[in-house]
Structure formats: C-alpha cells, structure tokens
Design a protein around this motif. Structure first.
Motif, PDB file in Angstrom:
ATOM      1  N   LYS A 136       0.815  -1.216   0.000  1.00 29.57           N
ATOM      2  CA  LYS A 136       0.000   0.000   0.000  1.00 29.57           C
ATOM      3  C   LYS A 136       0.844   1.258   0.000  1.00 29.57           C
ATOM      4  O   LYS A 136       0.561   2.210  -0.728  1.00 29.57           O
ATOM      5  N   SER A 137       1.874   1.315   0.845  1.00 25.17           N
ATOM      6  CA  SER A 137       2.716   2.513   0.916  1.00 25.17           C
ATOM      7  C   SER A 137       4.138   2.194   0.474  1.00 25.17           C
ATOM      8  O   SER A 137       4.559   1.037   0.496  1.00 25.17           O
ATOM      9  N   LEU A 138       4.855   3.239   0.066  1.00 26.22           N
ATOM     10  CA  LEU A 138       6.219   3.080  -0.430  1.00 26.22           C
ATOM     11  C   LEU A 138       7.209   3.166   0.725  1.00 26.22           C
ATOM     12  O   LEU A 138       6.957   3.834   1.732  1.00 26.22           O
ATOM     13  N   SER A 139       8.356   2.516   0.565  1.00 29.69           N
ATOM     14  CA  SER A 139       9.409   2.577   1.570  1.00 29.69           C
ATOM     15  C   SER A 139      10.756   2.624   0.871  1.00 29.69           C
ATOM     16  O   SER A 139      10.834   2.697  -0.358  1.00 29.69           O
ATOM     17  N   GLY A 140      11.830   2.571   1.656  1.00 29.68           N
ATOM     18  CA  GLY A 140      13.164   2.649   1.069  1.00 29.68           C
ATOM     19  C   GLY A 140      13.575   4.083   0.826  1.00 29.68           C
ATOM     20  O   GLY A 140      13.055   5.019   1.437  1.00 29.68           O
ATOM     21  N   GLN A 141      14.494   4.271  -0.091  1.00 30.16           N
ATOM     22  CA  GLN A 141      15.043   5.597  -0.376  1.00 30.16           C
ATOM     23  C   GLN A 141      14.878   5.934  -1.844  1.00 30.16           C
ATOM     24  O   GLN A 141      15.124   5.095  -2.715  1.00 30.16           O
ATOM     25  N   ILE A 142      14.469   7.166  -2.132  1.00 30.57           N
ATOM     26  CA  ILE A 142      14.384   7.665  -3.501  1.00 30.57           C
ATOM     27  C   ILE A 142      15.025   9.044  -3.534  1.00 30.57           C
ATOM     28  O   ILE A 142      14.708   9.909  -2.707  1.00 30.57           O
ATOM     29  N   ARG A 143      15.938   9.244  -4.477  1.00 29.32           N
ATOM     30  CA  ARG A 143      16.643  10.523  -4.601  1.00 29.32           C
ATOM     31  C   ARG A 143      16.224  11.223  -5.888  1.00 29.32           C
ATOM     32  O   ARG A 143      16.237  10.630  -6.964  1.00 29.32           O
ATOM     33  N   ILE A 144      15.881  12.511  -5.744  1.00 30.69           N
ATOM     34  CA  ILE A 144      15.464  13.324  -6.891  1.00 30.69           C
ATOM     35  C   ILE A 144      16.506  14.410  -7.121  1.00 30.69           C
ATOM     36  O   ILE A 144      16.854  15.153  -6.212  1.00 30.69           O
ATOM     37  N   GLY A 145      17.007  14.517  -8.338  1.00 29.68           N
ATOM     38  CA  GLY A 145      17.890  15.617  -8.699  1.00 29.68           C
ATOM     39  C   GLY A 145      17.077  16.739  -9.328  1.00 29.68           C
ATOM     40  O   GLY A 145      16.135  16.480 -10.080  1.00 29.68           O
ATOM     41  N   ALA A 146      17.407  17.984  -8.999  1.00 35.17           N
ATOM     42  CA  ALA A 146      16.626  19.100  -9.523  1.00 35.17           C
ATOM     43  C   ALA A 146      17.432  20.385  -9.499  1.00 35.17           C
ATOM     44  O   ALA A 146      18.281  20.578  -8.627  1.00 35.17           O
TER      45      ALA A 146
ATOM     46  N   GLU B 216      23.523   9.245  -9.949  1.00 32.44           N
ATOM     47  CA  GLU B 216      23.528  10.320  -8.954  1.00 32.44           C
ATOM     48  C   GLU B 216      22.158  10.434  -8.291  1.00 32.44           C
ATOM     49  O   GLU B 216      22.046  10.876  -7.156  1.00 32.44           O
ATOM     50  N   ALA B 217      21.124  10.077  -9.040  1.00 31.05           N
ATOM     51  CA  ALA B 217      19.765  10.148  -8.526  1.00 31.05           C
ATOM     52  C   ALA B 217      18.914   9.104  -9.224  1.00 31.05           C
ATOM     53  O   ALA B 217      19.290   8.561 -10.265  1.00 31.05           O
ATOM     54  N   ASP B 218      17.753   8.820  -8.655  1.00 36.01           N
ATOM     55  CA  ASP B 218      16.823   7.874  -9.266  1.00 36.01           C
ATOM     56  C   ASP B 218      16.040   8.521 -10.390  1.00 36.01           C
ATOM     57  O   ASP B 218      15.608   7.851 -11.325  1.00 36.01           O
ATOM     58  N   MET B 219      15.838   9.815 -10.281  1.00 35.80           N
ATOM     59  CA  MET B 219      15.131  10.574 -11.312  1.00 35.80           C
ATOM     60  C   MET B 219      15.506  12.034 -11.174  1.00 35.80           C
ATOM     61  O   MET B 219      16.070  12.440 -10.156  1.00 35.80           O
ATOM     62  N   ALA B 220      15.216  12.821 -12.207  1.00 32.31           N
ATOM     63  CA  ALA B 220      15.627  14.230 -12.185  1.00 32.31           C
ATOM     64  C   ALA B 220      14.551  15.111 -12.798  1.00 32.31           C
ATOM     65  O   ALA B 220      13.834  14.695 -13.718  1.00 32.31           O
ATOM     66  N   ILE B 221      14.458  16.323 -12.274  1.00 33.94           N
ATOM     67  CA  ILE B 221      13.633  17.372 -12.869  1.00 33.94           C
ATOM     68  C   ILE B 221      14.545  18.203 -13.764  1.00 33.94           C
ATOM     69  O   ILE B 221      15.619  18.628 -13.327  1.00 33.94           O
ATOM     70  N   THR B 222      14.145  18.425 -15.009  1.00 36.46           N
ATOM     71  CA  THR B 222      14.952  19.233 -15.927  1.00 36.46           C
ATOM     72  C   THR B 222      14.072  20.282 -16.594  1.00 36.46           C
ATOM     73  O   THR B 222      12.844  20.169 -16.605  1.00 36.46           O
ATOM     74  N   VAL B 223      14.737  21.292 -17.171  1.00 36.42           N
ATOM     75  CA  VAL B 223      14.021  22.322 -17.920  1.00 36.42           C
ATOM     76  C   VAL B 223      13.958  21.942 -19.398  1.00 36.42           C
ATOM     77  O   VAL B 223      12.917  22.095 -20.040  1.00 36.42           O
ATOM     78  N   SER B 224      15.042  21.428 -19.937  1.00 35.19           N
ATOM     79  CA  SER B 224      15.045  20.920 -21.312  1.00 35.19           C
ATOM     80  C   SER B 224      14.888  19.410 -21.294  1.00 35.19           C
ATOM     81  O   SER B 224      15.422  18.737 -20.409  1.00 35.19           O
ATOM     82  N   ALA B 225      14.186  18.889 -22.271  1.00 34.66           N
ATOM     83  CA  ALA B 225      14.041  17.442 -22.385  1.00 34.66           C
ATOM     84  C   ALA B 225      15.294  16.872 -23.036  1.00 34.66           C
ATOM     85  O   ALA B 225      15.618  17.234 -24.165  1.00 34.66           O
ATOM     86  N   PRO B 226      16.041  16.004 -22.354  1.00 29.25           N
ATOM     87  CA  PRO B 226      17.253  15.442 -22.955  1.00 29.25           C
ATOM     88  C   PRO B 226      16.921  14.572 -24.157  1.00 29.25           C
ATOM     89  O   PRO B 226      15.864  13.934 -24.206  1.00 29.25           O
ATOM     90  N   THR B 227      17.819  14.567 -25.116  1.00 31.31           N
ATOM     91  CA  THR B 227      17.593  13.790 -26.343  1.00 31.31           C
ATOM     92  C   THR B 227      18.581  12.636 -26.489  1.00 31.31           C
ATOM     93  O   THR B 227      18.438  11.818 -27.377  1.00 31.31           O
ATOM     94  N   ALA B 228      19.596  12.585 -25.628  1.00 26.14           N
ATOM     95  CA  ALA B 228      20.605  11.526 -25.705  1.00 26.14           C
ATOM     96  C   ALA B 228      20.493  10.615 -24.496  1.00 26.14           C
ATOM     97  O   ALA B 228      20.027  11.014 -23.431  1.00 26.14           O
TER      98      ALA B 228
END
Length: 300
Positions: free
Chosen positions: A89-99, A139-151
């Motif tokens: 039901k709920s999430l656990s563990g660690q999640i890192r967001i780069g921004a 470095e992170a599990d996911m990232a917030i970016t301003v430009s959408a990467p193409t590579a």
C-alpha cells in the motif's frame, strides 16, 4: 570461480565514478577493498576490466562489454525489488530526486512532504545542483529538468509549463525610476545567472532580451531572488517563487512573459519498476498542482 553480484556492484561503481576512492565512498567501503573486489572479478572473468590513466580508471573493451550486461542486471534487480514493494500500500526505502535549485527550493519541499505524509517509511532525498544531474552515474533515481534530454537511454515525461516575469521591489523602482520598456532595463542593475555557468540554454533569459551585462550574478535562483528582494536590482523570476518573496512585483508584464517547462527524466531500465512508477506519478501530479496553486497566488 563465477562472478557474484556484490563484485558486479563494485565494478559498476568504479566504472561510473572512475575512481576507487569515489566508488568506496559511494558503497561505504574502503578503497583497498574496492581494488581487491575488482581484481577478484577480473580473475573470475579472466579479463582486465580497467586501465589506469591520469583521468582515473577507464574501462577496457572487455569492461565496456561487461558494463552493458551489468547495467541490465542491475535494472532487472531494481525492477524486481520495485515490483515487490510497489504491490504494498505505501512506499518505503530511499528515492533521490535531482533538480535545479529553483524547483528544489520552491516546489519540491512541499510536494515531497505530502508524499512523505502518505508514505511514512519512505526516505526522500532532494539533490539540488546548479547543473544537469548525471543519471547514468546513478547520482539520482530521477531528475527534474528544464530541457528534455535527447541523448541516452532515458524516459522523459513533460510535467508542467511554468511562467516567468521580470520583477523588482517598489523601493528599488522609487529610487531608480520607473521601467516602461525593455530598453529602459538596460539602464538598471540586472540580477541573473553567472553567464558562463548557465547549464541549460532555456535559462539564458537575459541574453534573449539583449541584456549582456549582469552586475549581480549567481548560479543559484534563490540567491538571485534574495538579492532582488533586498531592493538591489531587477531580475527574472519564476511566478511560483513570488508568494515566497512578497516584496517583489512583476513589471513589464505586457512585454516580458516567458514560458518554460519541467520534465521528469528517469532511467529507461526503471520503466518496469512499480515502486518508482508510483513515486514518479505522485511527484509529477504534486508539482503540477503546486505550480498551479503558487502561480494563482502570485497572480492574485
């Protein structure tokens, strides 16, 4: 002797960090142990995996082949763990967001707090850096970016548009005179990014306006807004930051109105990871709602 997964984890860390000491810090083991584990893996595979260069540890051709397979194994294990945890039901563990620090300071704290309220066993880490987050090095599990990467092998999802306007304090304008056009701005002290440290073309707002001098500059949005709030100059601000800086007022709204977008970027191999999928959905929904709420407050 067959290679084991623990040695593969060490191999991946060295390949990404290009250093025994950096890999050791990442894995929380000493560099000498990292070196022994790499040697053990090379012995098991009967092939050299790294060469030592002035730049650090560089993959050999055999190491490059192993790296592709090891990444696949890592992604499969993460997906398996995520599927098991995602079923709960709920999430656990660690999640890192780069921004970048604008979203990291003004959006993610409240969004992540709400996610944490619903998932008390989840540890959420916000990595705020004035540069593009390197997901390939984990470095992170996911990232917030301003430009959408193409590579690269990445999953890219648009989250939300956001608005930016030129701002200043009433006190600054009373001391330095009104600003009626973009040409007038050139006679005022501008606050913005350090020009040679702009890591994304979408952030080069002032250059797009024909302003080539930035007397007060920082690589941090928070520093720029703090300077502007003190009445020291004029800057471009995200509308969603303005409720936190009530001293700042939008100016030239009919002439300077910018729109940018936030994107959520993830490892392609994580698309089967139910745990990360659930978190990404909650994060994207939370950011959209928070941008809309704060922009409406700024408009009011």
């Amino acid at each position: 002797m067959d290679p084991n997964w623990d040695d593969m984890r060490v191999f991946l860390a060295v390949a990404r960090e290009e250093s025994l000491s950096s890999a050791g810090r990442l894995l929380k083991i000493d560099p000498a142990t990292v070196g022994r584990r790499v040697s053990r893996l090379e012995l098991a595979l009967k092939a050299p995996l790294f060469t030592k260069s002035p730049q650090g540890y560089v993959l050999t051709s055999a190491g490059e082949r192993l790296f592709e397979h090891a990444q696949g194994a890592e992604e499969a294990m993460r997906a398996a763990a995520g599927a098991m945890e995602g079923a709960t039901k709920s999430l656990s563990g660690q999640i890192r967001i780069g921004a970048p620090d604008g979203s990291a300071n003004y959006l993610l704290p409240q969004v992540c707090a709400k996610i944490s309220d619903s998932n008390p066993d989840l540890d959420i880490q916000i990595l705020a850096l004035p540069r593009i987050i390197n997901l390939s090095r984990r470095e992170a599990d996911m990232a917030i970016t301003v430009s959408a990467p193409t590579a690269g092998k990445l999953l890219v999802q648009k989250i939300s548009d956001y608005k930016l306007h030129m701002v200043a304090t009433a006190d600054y304008l009373s001391r330095h005179g009104p600003i009626r056009s973009v040409n007038d701005v050139k006679g005022h002290r501008m606050i913005g990014y350090i020009p040679d440290m702009i890591f994304d073309r979408e952030l080069d707002y002032l250059n797009d306006l024909g302003i080539d001098r930035v007397p007060l500059a920082s690589n941090s949005v928070s520093v720029q807004l703090r300077q502007a709030s003190l009445g020291t100059g004029v800057c471009i601000a995200h509308d969603f930051t303005l409720p936190f800086h009530p001293q700042l007022k939008k100016i030239l709204t009919d002439q300077v109105s910018l729109t940018r977008s936030f994107h959520l970027v993830r490892h392609q191999g994580d698309q089967r990871n139910e745990r990360l999928n659930r978190f990404a959905d909650a994060l994207s929904r939370g950011i959209r709602d928070e941008v809309a709420r704060l922009e409406a407050e700024a408009q009011a």
